[in-house]
Motif scaffolding. Structure first.
Motif, short mmCIF file in Angstrom:
data_model
loop_
_atom_site.label_atom_id
_atom_site.label_comp_id
_atom_site.label_asym_id
_atom_site.label_seq_id
_atom_site.Cartn_x
_atom_site.Cartn_y
_atom_site.Cartn_z
N GLU A 93 137.37 67.25 122.98
CA GLU A 93 137.27 68.24 124.06
C GLU A 93 137.79 67.69 125.38
O GLU A 93 137.29 68.02 126.46
CB GLU A 93 135.83 68.73 124.20
CG GLU A 93 135.33 69.45 122.96
CD GLU A 93 133.90 69.93 123.10
OE1 GLU A 93 133.28 69.65 124.16
OE2 GLU A 93 133.40 70.59 122.17
N GLY A 94 138.79 66.81 125.29
CA GLY A 94 139.42 66.28 126.50
C GLY A 94 138.63 65.21 127.21
O GLY A 94 139.02 64.78 128.30
N THR A 95 137.55 64.75 126.61
CA THR A 95 136.72 63.73 127.27
C THR A 95 137.16 62.31 126.95
O THR A 95 136.85 61.38 127.69
CB THR A 95 135.25 63.89 126.85
OG1 THR A 95 135.13 63.66 125.44
CG2 THR A 95 134.74 65.29 127.17
N GLY A 96 137.85 62.12 125.84
CA GLY A 96 138.31 60.79 125.45
C GLY A 96 137.22 59.92 124.86
O GLY A 96 137.44 58.73 124.63
N ARG A 97 136.05 60.50 124.58
CA ARG A 97 134.96 59.70 124.04
C ARG A 97 134.02 60.58 123.21
O ARG A 97 134.07 61.81 123.28
CB ARG A 97 134.17 59.01 125.14
CG ARG A 97 133.41 59.97 126.04
CD ARG A 97 132.73 59.24 127.18
NE ARG A 97 133.71 58.64 128.07
CZ ARG A 97 133.42 57.79 129.04
NH1 ARG A 97 132.16 57.40 129.20
NH2 ARG A 97 134.35 57.30 129.82
N PHE A 98 133.17 59.92 122.44
CA PHE A 98 132.17 60.60 121.63
C PHE A 98 130.81 59.95 121.86
O PHE A 98 130.72 58.73 122.07
CB PHE A 98 132.50 60.52 120.14
CG PHE A 98 133.70 61.33 119.74
CD1 PHE A 98 133.57 62.66 119.36
CD2 PHE A 98 134.97 60.76 119.74
CE1 PHE A 98 134.67 63.41 118.99
CE2 PHE A 98 136.08 61.50 119.36
CZ PHE A 98 135.93 62.83 118.99
N THR A 99 129.77 60.77 121.81
CA THR A 99 128.41 60.25 121.79
C THR A 99 127.95 60.20 120.34
O THR A 99 128.11 61.17 119.60
CB THR A 99 127.46 61.15 122.61
OG1 THR A 99 127.92 61.20 123.96
CG2 THR A 99 126.04 60.60 122.58
N VAL A 100 127.39 59.07 119.94
CA VAL A 100 126.93 58.90 118.56
C VAL A 100 125.45 58.54 118.56
O VAL A 100 124.97 57.85 119.46
CB VAL A 100 127.76 57.82 117.82
CG1 VAL A 100 129.20 58.24 117.68
CG2 VAL A 100 127.68 56.48 118.55
N TRP A 101 124.72 59.04 117.57
CA TRP A 101 123.31 58.69 117.41
C TRP A 101 122.85 59.11 116.01
O TRP A 101 123.54 59.83 115.30
CB TRP A 101 122.44 59.35 118.48
CG TRP A 101 122.22 60.83 118.32
CD1 TRP A 101 121.13 61.43 117.79
CD2 TRP A 101 123.09 61.89 118.73
NE1 TRP A 101 121.26 62.81 117.82
CE2 TRP A 101 122.46 63.11 118.39
CE3 TRP A 101 124.36 61.93 119.33
CZ2 TRP A 101 123.04 64.34 118.65
CZ3 TRP A 101 124.93 63.15 119.58
CH2 TRP A 101 124.29 64.34 119.25
N THR A 102 121.69 58.64 115.64
CA THR A 102 121.05 59.05 114.40
C THR A 102 119.98 60.07 114.75
O THR A 102 119.06 59.77 115.53
CB THR A 102 120.44 57.87 113.65
OG1 THR A 102 121.48 56.94 113.32
CG2 THR A 102 119.77 58.34 112.36
N GLU A 103 120.12 61.25 114.20
CA GLU A 103 119.18 62.33 114.50
C GLU A 103 118.18 62.52 113.36
O GLU A 103 118.56 62.63 112.19
CB GLU A 103 119.95 63.64 114.72
CG GLU A 103 119.04 64.84 115.04
CD GLU A 103 119.86 66.08 115.33
OE1 GLU A 103 120.07 66.38 116.52
OE2 GLU A 103 120.29 66.74 114.36
N GLY A 104 116.91 62.50 113.72
CA GLY A 104 115.87 62.82 112.76
C GLY A 104 115.44 64.27 112.94
O GLY A 104 115.40 64.77 114.08
#
Length: 367
Positions: A222-233
């Motif tokens: 989405e044009g941000t150049g990055r991703f947020t990653v996490w483990t979702e419970g």
């Protein structure tokens, strides 16, 4: 069953009801009436059944603030969640595993953009300066005299050339090439072509995808150049409904539902017991519903009971008397026996058949 009238009280109430109908029944006399009991039941249970799991998440942009308010956990299987106060409600919990939240750069773009694939990063493309006339399609009809060349090329006799009638000539204009009046296409005036409307005869048009910027937004990040990653419970608490109903005859249900003094027992945990005075057959019927289900975290069970007496009187062989306790005493109502219902059904069917036969005979006689 607690609260159930005695047989004597039922028979006295039935006798009084029969007397009002003009039947000297003597219902309470020994051996006169035949009485049996049935317990009407309405049992409903709703459980909140919990399921859990976790999944890897990767979403575009920086979402730390968005995830900051979510609860965290170490082990999703042992994380404690308050059971719902109302088991009939659906509850959804989304959590973040501790130390799993982070960011990573997008490897498929340069800071959120890429070179435009439509124009190859040039910002535009070459464009023909002229286009065929949409009226004459750039053919010989561009001018009936010179065919768009500027010199008369028609070898047909004058009387066979196009535009020999005044009406044909009236639809044409002066040719800009051969200067012949009333011979040229009114759109291109004999030139066969028009200036390109896209590039304005410049031979170059701006790219419609990147609007001339030569780069386009990378859709995946989405044009941000990055991703947020996490483990979702995730924890879901969903209601599961079961019921067991025995409400007796259809024609009595509304009467007993509105007037009957139903006994109600509420069970909220797996350790709550059925009433001690419940008939053994009913206990056997309902006990399996009380077993704890996998994932069950809450429940709400309601048992409603109403004793219903079934009485027959020799003095009134065509009716059955039903009696049940109400908040003001004992209510008695009568219904025809099954044999009586079938008897009148046969009579009604025979009457319909006779009417149909008479109608057929009348039709035949009138022909």
């Amino acid at each position: 069953m607690a609260g159930r009238p005695s047989d004597t009280e039922i028979l006295e109430a039935v006798g009084a009801h029969a007397g009002r109908r003009g039947i000297a029944a003597g219902a309470s006399d020994p051996g006169v009436a035949v009485l049996s009991w049935q317990t009407l039941l309405d049992f409903r249970i709703v459980r909140s059944v919990e399921t859990r799991g976790e999944r890897a998440m990767r979403q575009p942009g920086t979402r730390r603030e968005e995830l900051a308010d979510r609860p965290t956990y170490t082990s999703i299987s042992s994380h404690r969640i308050t059971p719902p106060a109302d088991p009939s409600r659906t509850e959804v919990w989304l959590l973040v595993r501790r130390a799993s939240l982070g960011e990573e750069w997008c490897e498929d773009c340069d800071g959120g953009t890429n070179l435009c694939g439509a124009c190859g990063g040039r910002g535009g493309r070459e464009c023909p300066r002229f286009v065929d006339c949409p009226a004459c399609h750039g053919g010989p009809d561009s001018c009936w005299e010179c065919e768009g060349t500027g010199r008369s090329r028609s070898r047909r006799p004058a009387h066979l050339r196009p535009g020999t009638t005044p009406a044909d000539r009236a639809a044409r204009v002066r040719c800009e090439r051969c200067r012949t009046s009333d011979a040229a296409c009114p759109k291109c005036r004999g030139r066969r072509q028009l200036d390109c409307p896209d590039c304005g005869k410049s031979g170059y048009v701006q790219c419609g995808v990147c609007a001339g910027t030569k780069r386009v937004t990378h859709q995946e990040c989405e044009g941000t150049g990055r991703f947020t990653v996490w483990t979702e419970g995730w924890i879901h608490q969903n209601p599961h409904h079961e019921k067991e109903r025995r409400l007796g005859r259809l024609d009595l249900r509304r009467t007993t539902a509105n007037a009957g003094r139903w006994q109600e027992t509420v069970l909220r945990t797996a350790t709550d017991k059925l009433p001690d005075d419940l008939d053994e057959a009913d206990r056997t019927l309902l006990t399996p519903y009380l077993a704890r289900r996998d994932g069950e975290v809450a429940r709400h069970a309601t048992l409603r009971r109403l004793p219903l007496a079934h009485v027959t009187l020799p003095a009134d062989p065509h009716h059955v008397y039903y009696a049940f306790p109400t908040h003001s005493g004992i209510e008695v109502t009568t219904r025809p026996t099954g044999e009586r219902v079938r008897y009148f059904a046969v009579i009604a069917a025979a009457s319909v058949a006779v009417v149909a036969l008479v109608a057929i005979l009348a039709t035949l006689l009138l022909r």
